[in-house]
Design a protein around this motif. Structure first.
Motif, mmCIF file in Angstrom:
data_model
loop_
_atom_site.group_PDB
_atom_site.id
_atom_site.type_symbol
_atom_site.label_atom_id
_atom_site.label_comp_id
_atom_site.label_asym_id
_atom_site.label_seq_id
_atom_site.Cartn_x
_atom_site.Cartn_y
_atom_site.Cartn_z
ATOM 1 N N ILE A 109 8.624 -16.708 -2.983
ATOM 2 C CA ILE A 109 7.254 -16.188 -3.041
ATOM 3 C C ILE A 109 7.259 -14.808 -3.687
ATOM 4 C CG2 ILE A 109 5.184 -15.627 -1.726
ATOM 5 C CD1 ILE A 109 6.224 -17.423 0.515
ATOM 6 N N ARG A 110 6.371 -14.650 -4.672
ATOM 7 C CA ARG A 110 6.104 -13.344 -5.276
ATOM 8 C C ARG A 110 4.607 -13.106 -5.210
ATOM 9 N NH1 ARG A 110 8.728 -10.112 -8.983
ATOM 10 N NH2 ARG A 110 10.275 -11.727 -9.421
ATOM 11 N N ALA A 111 4.193 -11.895 -4.837
ATOM 12 C CA ALA A 111 2.765 -11.622 -4.664
ATOM 13 C C ALA A 111 2.400 -10.272 -5.275
ATOM 14 C CB ALA A 111 2.382 -11.651 -3.183
ATOM 15 N N ARG A 112 1.132 -10.169 -5.753
ATOM 16 C CA ARG A 112 0.595 -8.927 -6.332
ATOM 17 C C ARG A 112 -0.846 -8.740 -5.864
ATOM 18 N NH1 ARG A 112 3.285 -7.590 -11.186
ATOM 19 N NH2 ARG A 112 5.488 -8.045 -10.896
ATOM 20 N N ARG A 113 -1.277 -7.494 -5.850
ATOM 21 C CA ARG A 113 -2.681 -7.194 -5.523
ATOM 22 C C ARG A 113 -3.559 -7.408 -6.746
ATOM 23 N NH1 ARG A 113 -2.618 -1.321 -2.840
ATOM 24 N NH2 ARG A 113 -1.257 -0.966 -4.629
ATOM 25 N N ILE A 114 -4.724 -7.984 -6.552
ATOM 26 C CA ILE A 114 -5.709 -8.120 -7.627
ATOM 27 C C ILE A 114 -7.106 -7.968 -7.029
ATOM 28 C CG2 ILE A 114 -4.253 -9.675 -8.991
ATOM 29 C CD1 ILE A 114 -6.121 -11.964 -8.120
#
Length: 520
Positions: free
Chosen positions: A271-276
């Protein structure tokens, strides 16, 4: 002469008209500033959104210059905005690269695989060049470079994103329409599962078909759920905490975490996550890659390493067991012979007859020692075991003991394979040998049965007698025979069982994982 009042009225009217014009100009200026602020906000949304995507994105305007470029593209190639492709570090097949841009400006979607040097390292990319359309007019082109060095096929469809983009296109200006089309092209290039979740509620707002297939939900079912619904119940608390830590920027690296499908089955995903910002809401976008095959391969490697360790440990233990047998047998006999010869030496002058008896007993013990040494050599690795296999070696052992010890030994062979790996054949032979030795020496039974059979992927040895029996819980320390049986079974990943009670005989049962091998 003109009336002064008439002139004054005219001047007042002209002044009022000028004021109205000034007011109109001010209102127009305010409206222009608001439009400019809207465009600036829109541009920031576009830039923040494409910066969160883990592959290259760029656009080229009608003037032939780069006008949009995301963070990963800038990191790899530098800031190209305002420059032309002809002036940049493009691949060696320059003509093909520029021809693809020309075809895209002509309205054609161009895509294919390319090799690029990224900071001196050759990487493989899937390149897509798409026209950005305004009705029948092409206003620019959108380009994407998706790194497929490890995975060469891109596959993702976002049906809900398409409907959402069309709705937004009807509500917003032409520039926002182009932005949404760019976003649509981005989502369509995503390979792995994708989820957009509200930062405050963890509710899912958007997904893609890959994610639906991965979890076993329809799109509608998945969008009715949140982060807590896609992880095992025992991990929900830590996953919610991890979700908020990712949003706060405290956790950014790829993590491999357990996931739960609709049917309740568990698998692992990277899992890789970023804020948007999505639809005006603070969100976290997550990219999910099924790691089941990689984890299964790692487990297989660990299991293989463990088997190798067990085999080495079994070899070391085998040496230890041999030393036990030498200590309990050959060494004791040699010590007894030495004592007899020492007695002979002290008695031969004054008591020659007693000295002769000691000498004869010493010679007898030496003969026994020689026989014991030969037995140990054969017991360590009888030649028949290497030449003909474990079944033939056990048959020879039972025939030998039948002739020597008097007890009737019955062998029942139910194995249907030819040869096993040498370490397993040796272990089976030594287990049968030790069990028969104990039965012949201690049980007093006139009938002993040896059974060889196969149960699934295991080979089973059973040695049964109907003699004196014993209490297994009262085995004294230093009795290495039974301990050796247990150790061999344990080190080869098997299990052993010794059932006995006084007056009711004994059964030794050992089950070992079968390792079929070729003949030595």
């Amino acid at each position: 002469m003109d009336d002064p009042r008439h002139d004054a009225a005219g001047l007042l009217a002209e002044l009022a008209r000028l004021r109205e014009q000034v007011k109109s100009l001010q209102e127009a200026e305010i409206e222009a500033k608001e439009d400019e602020a809207d465009r600036s906000r829109t541009h920031r949304i576009i830039q923040d959104t494409i910066d969160s995507v883990p592959f290259e994105i760029f656009t080229i305007g009608t003037d032939g210059r780069y006008d949009l470029q995301n963070a990963i593209a800038r990191l790899r190639w530098g800031d190209l905005r305002g420059t032309r492709p002809e002036d940049c570090r493009i691949p060696a097949n320059r003509a093909v690269w520029l021809e693809n841009n020309r075809r895209a400006f002509a309205g054609e979607l161009v895509e294919g695989e390319v090799d690029l040097l990224v900071q001196g390292v050759r990487r493989h990319f899937y390149n897509i060049i798409a026209p950005i359309r305004n009705l029948d007019q092409v206003d620019g082109i959108l380009g994407m470079n998706i790194d497929i060095t490890e995975r060469k096929q891109a596959e993702a469809e976002l049906q809900r994103a398409n409907a959402e983009l069309r709705r937004r296109a009807e509500l917003h200006a032409e520039e926002l329409l182009q932005t949404n089309r760019q976003l649509q092209a981005i989502y369509e290039g995503v390979v792995d599962g994708l989820l957009v979740a509200d930062a405050a509620t963890t509710q899912f707002l958007r997904t893609n078909p890959s994610m639906c297939r991965m979890l076993g939900y329809t799109e509608e079912e998945l969008l009715a759920r949140s982060v807590k619904d896609i992880h095992p119940p025992e991990d929900v608390a830590i996953e919610i905490e991890s979700f908020h830590a990712r949003y706060e920027g405290q956790l950014s690296e790829v993590k491999t975490r357990p996931m739960m499908r609709k049917d309740g089955s568990i698998f692992y995903a990277d899992i890789r996550a970023r804020r948007i910002i999505y639809d005006g809401r603070a969100c976290l976008i997550g990219f999910f890659r099924d790691a089941s095959e990689r984890i299964e391969a790692e487990r297989a490697r660990q299991k293989e390493r463990q088997v190798l360790r067990n085999m080495l440990a079994a070899s070391d233990r085998e040496r230890q067991l041999i030393s036990y047998e030498i200590h309990d047998g050959l060494a004791q006999q040699l010590t007894g012979a030495l004592m007899q010869f020492q007695s002979f030496e002290s008695l031969r002058v004054q008591q020659p007859q007693a000295a002769a008896g000691s000498y004869e007993r010493g010679i007898e013990l030496l003969r026994d020692s020689l026989n014991e040494a030969r037995r140990l050599i054969a017991g360590v690795r009888p030649p028949l075991l290497d030449d003909a296999g474990v079944v033939a070696a056990i048959e020879s052992l039972t025939e030998e003991l039948n002739c020597r010890d008097g007890a009737r030994i019955e062998l029942a062979n139910g194995l249907d394979f030819d040869r096993l790996q040498p370490v397993l054949e040796n272990a089976l032979y030594r287990i049968v040998q030790e069990s028969l030795t104990n039965a012949c020496r201690h049980s007093g039974s006139d009938h002993i049965r040896v059974g060889l059979l196969q149960e699934g992927e295991c080979v089973v040895v059973e040695v049964r007698d109907w003699g004196a029996g014993f209490d297994p819980s009262q085995i004294q320390e230093g009795c290495f025979g039974l301990e050796g049986i247990r150790e061999r079974a344990r080190l080869l990943g098997g299990r052993s069982e010794i059932r006995s009670q006084p007056g009711d005989g004994t059964m030794v049962r050992v089950c070992l994982p079968m390792m079929v091998g070729e003949s030595p």
